[in-house]
Design a protein around this motif. Structure first.
Motif, PDB file in Angstrom:
ATOM      1  N   LEU A 151       0.819  -1.202   0.000  1.00 16.72           N
ATOM      2  CA  LEU A 151       0.000   0.000   0.000  1.00 16.72           C
ATOM      3  C   LEU A 151       0.861   1.264   0.000  1.00 16.72           C
ATOM      4  O   LEU A 151       0.525   2.247  -0.659  1.00 16.72           O
ATOM      5  CB  LEU A 151      -0.963  -0.006   1.187  1.00 16.72           C
ATOM      6  N   MET A 152       1.968   1.208   0.711  1.00 16.15           N
ATOM      7  CA  MET A 152       2.869   2.366   0.731  1.00 16.15           C
ATOM      8  C   MET A 152       3.449   2.619  -0.659  1.00 16.15           C
ATOM      9  O   MET A 152       3.592   3.774  -1.072  1.00 16.15           O
ATOM     10  CB  MET A 152       3.975   2.163   1.772  1.00 16.15           C
ATOM     11  N   LEU A 153       3.760   1.561  -1.369  1.00 12.91           N
ATOM     12  CA  LEU A 153       4.227   1.726  -2.752  1.00 12.91           C
ATOM     13  C   LEU A 153       3.159   2.401  -3.603  1.00 12.91           C
ATOM     14  O   LEU A 153       3.462   3.280  -4.428  1.00 12.91           O
ATOM     15  CB  LEU A 153       4.599   0.374  -3.362  1.00 12.91           C
ATOM     16  N   LEU A 154       1.916   2.008  -3.404  1.00 12.57           N
ATOM     17  CA  LEU A 154       0.828   2.632  -4.146  1.00 12.57           C
ATOM     18  C   LEU A 154       0.660   4.102  -3.770  1.00 12.57           C
ATOM     19  O   LEU A 154       0.416   4.948  -4.632  1.00 12.57           O
ATOM     20  CB  LEU A 154      -0.482   1.880  -3.906  1.00 12.57           C
ATOM     21  N   GLU A 156       3.001   6.193  -2.553  1.00 12.23           N
ATOM     22  CA  GLU A 156       4.117   6.974  -3.107  1.00 12.23           C
ATOM     23  C   GLU A 156       4.007   7.091  -4.630  1.00 12.23           C
ATOM     24  O   GLU A 156       4.242   8.159  -5.197  1.00 12.23           O
ATOM     25  CB  GLU A 156       5.458   6.341  -2.719  1.00 12.23           C
ATOM     26  N   GLY A 157       3.638   6.002  -5.275  1.00 11.23           N
ATOM     27  CA  GLY A 157       3.487   6.032  -6.733  1.00 11.23           C
ATOM     28  C   GLY A 157       2.374   6.960  -7.168  1.00 11.23           C
ATOM     29  O   GLY A 157       2.511   7.701  -8.159  1.00 11.23           O
ATOM     30  N   ALA A 158       1.273   6.964  -6.441  1.00  7.95           N
ATOM     31  CA  ALA A 158       0.163   7.858  -6.784  1.00  7.95           C
ATOM     32  C   ALA A 158       0.576   9.315  -6.637  1.00  7.95           C
ATOM     33  O   ALA A 158       0.238  10.159  -7.478  1.00  7.95           O
ATOM     34  CB  ALA A 158      -1.051   7.548  -5.907  1.00  7.95           C
ATOM     35  N   ILE A 159       1.323   9.624  -5.589  1.00  4.78           N
ATOM     36  CA  ILE A 159       1.789  11.001  -5.383  1.00  4.78           C
ATOM     37  C   ILE A 159       2.662  11.438  -6.557  1.00  4.78           C
ATOM     38  O   ILE A 159       2.479  12.522  -7.117  1.00  4.78           O
ATOM     39  CB  ILE A 159       2.558  11.131  -4.053  1.00  4.78           C
ATOM     40  N   VAL A 160       3.595  10.585  -6.932  1.00  3.41           N
ATOM     41  CA  VAL A 160       4.497  10.927  -8.042  1.00  3.41           C
ATOM     42  C   VAL A 160       3.719  11.069  -9.341  1.00  3.41           C
ATOM     43  O   VAL A 160       3.925  12.026 -10.104  1.00  3.41           O
ATOM     44  CB  VAL A 160       5.633   9.886  -8.165  1.00  3.41           C
ATOM     45  N   ALA A 162       0.576  11.818  -9.759  1.00  2.07           N
ATOM     46  CA  ALA A 162      -0.277  13.007  -9.702  1.00  2.07           C
ATOM     47  C   ALA A 162       0.529  14.273  -9.958  1.00  2.07           C
ATOM     48  O   ALA A 162       0.082  15.171 -10.669  1.00  2.07           O
ATOM     49  CB  ALA A 162      -0.983  13.093  -8.359  1.00  2.07           C
ATOM     50  N   TYR A 163       1.735  14.327  -9.402  1.00  5.34           N
ATOM     51  CA  TYR A 163       2.535  15.548  -9.528  1.00  5.34           C
ATOM     52  C   TYR A 163       3.350  15.586 -10.821  1.00  5.34           C
ATOM     53  O   TYR A 163       3.263  16.524 -11.596  1.00  5.34           O
ATOM     54  CB  TYR A 163       3.445  15.709  -8.315  1.00  5.34           C
ATOM     55  N   VAL A 164       4.123  14.556 -11.059  1.00 11.71           N
ATOM     56  CA  VAL A 164       5.034  14.551 -12.200  1.00 11.71           C
ATOM     57  C   VAL A 164       4.277  14.392 -13.518  1.00 11.71           C
ATOM     58  O   VAL A 164       4.523  15.124 -14.474  1.00 11.71           O
ATOM     59  CB  VAL A 164       6.113  13.452 -12.046  1.00 11.71           C
ATOM     60  N   ALA A 165       3.342  13.442 -13.549  1.00 11.55           N
ATOM     61  CA  ALA A 165       2.623  13.170 -14.795  1.00 11.55           C
ATOM     62  C   ALA A 165       1.302  13.929 -14.896  1.00 11.55           C
ATOM     63  O   ALA A 165       0.631  13.857 -15.921  1.00 11.55           O
ATOM     64  CB  ALA A 165       2.374  11.672 -14.936  1.00 11.55           C
ATOM     65  N   GLY A 166       0.931  14.621 -13.833  1.00 15.60           N
ATOM     66  CA  GLY A 166      -0.312  15.379 -13.857  1.00 15.60           C
ATOM     67  C   GLY A 166      -1.561  14.529 -13.842  1.00 15.60           C
ATOM     68  O   GLY A 166      -2.636  14.997 -14.192  1.00 15.60           O
ATOM     69  N   GLN A 167      -1.439  13.275 -13.427  1.00 20.36           N
ATOM     70  CA  GLN A 167      -2.588  12.363 -13.387  1.00 20.36           C
ATOM     71  C   GLN A 167      -3.332  12.548 -12.066  1.00 20.36           C
ATOM     72  O   GLN A 167      -3.065  11.868 -11.087  1.00 20.36           O
ATOM     73  CB  GLN A 167      -2.140  10.916 -13.536  1.00 20.36           C
ATOM     74  N   LYS A 168      -4.266  13.466 -12.054  1.00 21.63           N
ATOM     75  CA  LYS A 168      -5.011  13.766 -10.827  1.00 21.63           C
ATOM     76  C   LYS A 168      -5.884  12.588 -10.389  1.00 21.63           C
ATOM     77  O   LYS A 168      -6.330  12.528  -9.256  1.00 21.63           O
ATOM     78  CB  LYS A 168      -5.853  15.022 -11.002  1.00 21.63           C
ATOM     79  N   ASP A 169      -6.124  11.639 -11.298  1.00 21.61           N
ATOM     80  CA  ASP A 169      -6.907  10.450 -10.928  1.00 21.61           C
ATOM     81  C   ASP A 169      -6.000   9.307 -10.459  1.00 21.61           C
ATOM     82  O   ASP A 169      -6.472   8.186 -10.286  1.00 21.61           O
ATOM     83  CB  ASP A 169      -7.770   9.989 -12.094  1.00 21.61           C
ATOM     84  N   ALA A 170      -4.741   9.590 -10.216  1.00 13.57           N
ATOM     85  CA  ALA A 170      -3.800   8.543  -9.784  1.00 13.57           C
ATOM     86  C   ALA A 170      -4.258   7.875  -8.493  1.00 13.57           C
ATOM     87  O   ALA A 170      -4.059   6.670  -8.306  1.00 13.57           O
ATOM     88  CB  ALA A 170      -2.400   9.126  -9.607  1.00 13.57           C
ATOM     89  N   SER A 171      -4.909   8.622  -7.626  1.00 16.48           N
ATOM     90  CA  SER A 171      -5.382   8.023  -6.373  1.00 16.48           C
ATOM     91  C   SER A 171      -6.484   6.999  -6.629  1.00 16.48           C
ATOM     92  O   SER A 171      -6.560   5.980  -5.938  1.00 16.48           O
ATOM     93  CB  SER A 171      -5.871   9.107  -5.417  1.00 16.48           C
ATOM     94  N   GLU A 172      -7.324   7.257  -7.615  1.00 19.52           N
ATOM     95  CA  GLU A 172      -8.387   6.306  -7.954  1.00 19.52           C
ATOM     96  C   GLU A 172      -7.796   5.023  -8.533  1.00 19.52           C
ATOM     97  O   GLU A 172      -8.246   3.919  -8.203  1.00 19.52           O
ATOM     98  CB  GLU A 172      -9.359   6.931  -8.956  1.00 19.52           C
ATOM     99  N   GLN A 173      -6.799   5.172  -9.390  1.00 19.44           N
ATOM    100  CA  GLN A 173      -6.126   3.999  -9.956  1.00 19.44           C
ATOM    101  C   GLN A 173      -5.439   3.203  -8.854  1.00 19.44           C
ATOM    102  O   GLN A 173      -5.518   1.969  -8.823  1.00 19.44           O
ATOM    103  CB  GLN A 173      -5.122   4.434 -11.016  1.00 19.44           C
ATOM    104  N   ALA A 174      -4.772   3.909  -7.954  1.00 23.95           N
ATOM    105  CA  ALA A 174      -4.090   3.241  -6.846  1.00 23.95           C
ATOM    106  C   ALA A 174      -5.098   2.539  -5.927  1.00 23.95           C
ATOM    107  O   ALA A 174      -4.833   1.440  -5.437  1.00 23.95           O
ATOM    108  CB  ALA A 174      -3.251   4.245  -6.065  1.00 23.95           C
ATOM    109  N   LYS A 175      -6.247   3.158  -5.728  1.00 27.33           N
ATOM    110  CA  LYS A 175      -7.269   2.553  -4.872  1.00 27.33           C
ATOM    111  C   LYS A 175      -7.779   1.243  -5.466  1.00 27.33           C
ATOM    112  O   LYS A 175      -7.971   0.262  -4.736  1.00 27.33           O
ATOM    113  CB  LYS A 175      -8.430   3.534  -4.663  1.00 27.33           C
ATOM    114  N   ARG A 176      -7.970   1.212  -6.777  1.00 25.83           N
ATOM    115  CA  ARG A 176      -8.416  -0.038  -7.421  1.00 25.83           C
ATOM    116  C   ARG A 176      -7.355  -1.136  -7.233  1.00 25.83           C
ATOM    117  O   ARG A 176      -7.698  -2.293  -6.977  1.00 25.83           O
ATOM    118  CB  ARG A 176      -8.704   0.199  -8.906  1.00 25.83           C
TER     119      ARG A 176
END
Length: 187
Positions: A151-154, A156-160, A162-176
């Protein structure tokens, strides 16, 4: 310097570091923005690094308190709370002024593990991981350590992303993906 002036200085420095980076933000910019005299600054912080450490401690405390409060509010069971982490991240990503993770940025700019700034960033990561581990244990995961690490990998990956790639839905992908990890952990 009164405590409120010191707090104002730390808050101002933190805002500037988050928006512009640690190395790119000079003391003169911090002083100009905060309205604090250089002599006063150096009475309380021997160096810019000490000021950076104070900002990291402030950010860590606020981030973890907000995270835990919001996760507890959004999730009623330990399983729901593990998934709520990603909802809280999504709120952060879509919030005004999202500038990525202060701790990821600090560890990148101060990459030597023995550097106190890098160590403070690593400690923040450890403390967030410990919180996730507590939730994984409370949820009855077969292997709470493995689940917490995944979960921690998810996170940290979602944060990166969201910020670097501009994927504001990264948290939703990580949640799935987190739902898959929870099922695999028997939750």
């Amino acid at each position: 310097m009164t405590s409120s002036k010191r707090d104002h200085l730390v808050d101002t420095a933190l805002d500037l570091f988050c928006r512009h980076g640690f190395h790119a933000t000079g003391i003169d910019k911090i002083l100009a923005q905060s309205g604090v005299a250089k002599m006063t600054l150096y009475k309380h912080f021997k160096s810019k690094d000490e000021l950076i450490l104070a900002t990291l401690h402030r950010r860590d405390e606020k981030f973890r308190n907000d995270l835990m409060r919001d996760v507890e509010r959004k999730g009623k069971t330990p399983r729901e709370r593990l998934l709520a982490i990603f909802d809280v991240l999504g709120d952060w990503f879509s919030g005004r002024g999202f500038t990525g993770c202060t701790f990821i940025n600090a560890s990148a700019e101060y990459s030597a593990p023995e550097n106190p700034i890098h160590a403070a960033a690593a400690e923040h990561n450890r403390l967030v991981s410990a919180y996730i581990l507590e939730l994984a244990k409370a949820a009855g995961a077969k292997d709470p350590n493995a689940l917490a690490q995944g979960l921690m990998l998810l996170v940290e990956g979602a944060i990166v992303m969201a910020y670097v790639a501009g994927q504001k839905d990264a948290s939703e992908q990580a949640k799935r993906t987190a739902e898959i990890l929870l099922a695999d952990a028997g939750i």
